[in-house]
Design a protein around this motif. Structure first.
Motif, short mmCIF file in Angstrom:
data_model
loop_
_atom_site.label_atom_id
_atom_site.label_comp_id
_atom_site.label_asym_id
_atom_site.label_seq_id
_atom_site.Cartn_x
_atom_site.Cartn_y
_atom_site.Cartn_z
N GLN A 14 0.83 -1.20 0.00
CA GLN A 14 0.00 0.00 0.00
C GLN A 14 0.87 1.26 0.00
OE1 GLN A 14 -2.36 0.36 3.54
NE2 GLN A 14 -3.98 1.44 2.46
N ALA A 15 1.94 1.25 0.78
CA ALA A 15 2.86 2.39 0.80
C ALA A 15 3.52 2.56 -0.57
CB ALA A 15 3.91 2.20 1.89
N GLU A 16 3.90 1.46 -1.20
CA GLU A 16 4.51 1.52 -2.53
C GLU A 16 3.54 2.11 -3.56
OE1 GLU A 16 7.64 0.65 -3.73
OE2 GLU A 16 8.22 0.51 -1.62
N GLN A 17 2.27 1.67 -3.50
CA GLN A 17 1.27 2.19 -4.44
C GLN A 17 1.08 3.69 -4.25
OE1 GLN A 17 -2.10 -0.25 -3.51
NE2 GLN A 17 -1.39 -1.97 -4.76
N THR A 18 1.04 4.14 -3.01
CA THR A 18 0.88 5.57 -2.73
C THR A 18 2.08 6.35 -3.24
OG1 THR A 18 -0.50 5.09 -0.81
CG2 THR A 18 0.53 7.27 -0.89
N PHE A 19 3.27 5.83 -3.01
CA PHE A 19 4.49 6.48 -3.48
C PHE A 19 4.45 6.62 -5.00
CE2 PHE A 19 8.90 6.70 -4.80
CZ PHE A 19 9.45 7.57 -3.88
N ASP A 20 4.12 5.52 -5.69
CA ASP A 20 4.06 5.54 -7.15
C ASP A 20 2.99 6.52 -7.65
OD1 ASP A 20 6.09 3.69 -7.26
OD2 ASP A 20 4.74 1.97 -7.53
N ARG A 21 1.86 6.58 -6.93
CA ARG A 21 0.79 7.49 -7.31
C ARG A 21 1.22 8.96 -7.17
NH1 ARG A 21 -3.01 6.26 -3.63
NH2 ARG A 21 -2.97 8.26 -2.62
N LEU A 22 2.06 9.26 -6.21
CA LEU A 22 2.54 10.63 -6.02
C LEU A 22 3.71 10.97 -6.94
CD1 LEU A 22 2.44 10.79 -2.13
CD2 LEU A 22 0.95 12.01 -3.72
N LEU A 35 10.43 13.45 -1.98
CA LEU A 35 9.31 12.57 -1.66
C LEU A 35 9.87 11.35 -0.94
CD1 LEU A 35 6.29 11.90 -2.02
CD2 LEU A 35 6.88 10.93 -4.24
N ARG A 36 9.33 11.07 0.26
CA ARG A 36 9.78 9.92 1.05
C ARG A 36 8.58 9.15 1.57
NH1 ARG A 36 12.92 14.23 2.94
NH2 ARG A 36 15.13 13.99 2.50
N VAL A 37 8.68 7.83 1.55
CA VAL A 37 7.63 6.99 2.11
C VAL A 37 8.28 5.85 2.89
CG1 VAL A 37 5.75 5.39 1.61
CG2 VAL A 37 5.92 7.50 0.33
N THR A 38 7.83 5.67 4.12
CA THR A 38 8.23 4.53 4.94
C THR A 38 6.96 3.85 5.41
OG1 THR A 38 10.21 5.67 5.74
CG2 THR A 38 9.45 3.81 7.03
N ALA A 39 6.82 2.57 5.11
CA ALA A 39 5.65 1.82 5.60
C ALA A 39 5.79 1.60 7.10
CB ALA A 39 5.56 0.48 4.87
N TRP A 40 4.67 1.62 7.81
CA TRP A 40 4.70 1.34 9.24
C TRP A 40 4.51 -0.16 9.41
CZ3 TRP A 40 2.13 5.27 12.98
CH2 TRP A 40 2.69 6.54 12.78
N THR A 41 5.60 -0.83 9.74
CA THR A 41 5.61 -2.27 9.93
C THR A 41 6.40 -2.57 11.20
OG1 THR A 41 7.69 -2.64 8.76
CG2 THR A 41 5.69 -2.58 7.40
N LYS A 96 16.36 2.69 8.13
CA LYS A 96 15.73 3.83 7.45
C LYS A 96 16.78 4.75 6.84
CE LYS A 96 13.06 7.90 7.71
NZ LYS A 96 12.64 9.04 8.41
N HIS A 97 17.73 5.16 7.65
CA HIS A 97 18.67 6.18 7.20
C HIS A 97 19.73 5.66 6.23
CE1 HIS A 97 16.77 9.33 9.46
NE2 HIS A 97 16.63 8.47 10.43
N LEU A 98 19.83 4.35 6.09
CA LEU A 98 20.71 3.77 5.08
C LEU A 98 19.92 3.33 3.85
CD1 LEU A 98 23.14 1.74 7.36
CD2 LEU A 98 23.58 3.92 6.19
N GLY A 99 18.61 3.63 3.85
CA GLY A 99 17.80 3.39 2.66
C GLY A 99 17.17 2.02 2.56
N ALA A 100 17.28 1.19 3.58
CA ALA A 100 16.73 -0.16 3.50
C ALA A 100 15.22 -0.20 3.77
CB ALA A 100 17.44 -1.08 4.49
N SER A 101 14.66 0.81 4.41
CA SER A 101 13.23 0.77 4.73
C SER A 101 12.49 2.04 4.32
CB SER A 101 13.04 0.53 6.24
OG SER A 101 13.50 1.65 6.98
N ARG A 103 11.62 4.67 0.82
CA ARG A 103 11.71 4.93 -0.62
C ARG A 103 11.75 6.43 -0.83
NH1 ARG A 103 7.67 2.75 -5.13
NH2 ARG A 103 8.91 3.63 -6.79
N THR A 104 12.65 6.92 -1.68
CA THR A 104 12.89 8.36 -1.82
C THR A 104 13.07 8.76 -3.28
OG1 THR A 104 14.05 8.35 0.29
CG2 THR A 104 14.43 10.24 -1.11
N ILE A 105 12.50 9.91 -3.63
CA ILE A 105 12.86 10.61 -4.86
C ILE A 105 13.41 11.95 -4.39
CG2 ILE A 105 12.07 11.69 -7.00
CD1 ILE A 105 9.82 9.67 -7.11
N ALA A 106 14.66 12.22 -4.71
CA ALA A 106 15.34 13.42 -4.21
C ALA A 106 14.76 14.70 -4.79
CB ALA A 106 16.83 13.33 -4.51
#
Length: 120
Positions: A14-22, A35-41, A96-101, A103-106
């Motif tokens: 769901q987080a991926e779909q929202t990111f792609d939609r934005l 643009l940054r998205v982190t899923a709450w898991t 998060k801060h190393l990019g493993a969790s 998704r970012t578009i600078a």
């Protein structure tokens, strides 16, 4: 707003779909902020340290804590190294801060003349 999954978590798909939609409108309309998205898991719990202007440091988002904040200490009263020792969610923080969790578009324009902000 994203619908929450089990225990209030945002499903990664769901987080991926929202990111792609934005991402599409961001390119079309020349939106400049990153643009940054982190899923709450369970794997992203407490992934950042929030520091209030009064120096109070807390892990965020801690799902079973009041207001999602787990108090860690006060920067004006003790060294950050002591606060870091109490931070039990370091693994999620690093992920998060190393990019493993996350998704970012600078930011598309970080030139000196704009200071990294959207163009007027």
């Amino acid at each position: 707003m994203l619908a929450a999954g089990r225990a209030g978590w945002t499903r990664p798909a769901q987080a991926e779909q929202t990111f792609d939609r934005l991402a599409g409108p961001r390119a079309v309309h020349d939106w400049q902020p990153t643009l940054r998205v982190t899923a709450w898991t369970p794997q992203t719990e407490g992934h950042m340290i929030l520091v209030e202007v009064i120096g109070k440091a807390s892990a965020w988002s801690v799902y079973d804590a009041q207001d999602l904040l787990e108090p860690l200490g006060r920067l004006f009263e003790e060294p950050v190294t002591e606060i870091w020792k109490r931070y039990r969610l370091k693994r999620d923080h690093f992920a998060k801060h190393l990019g493993a969790s996350i998704r970012t578009i600078a930011n598309a324009d970080t030139s000196a003349k704009t200071g990294g902000h959207a163009r007027p």
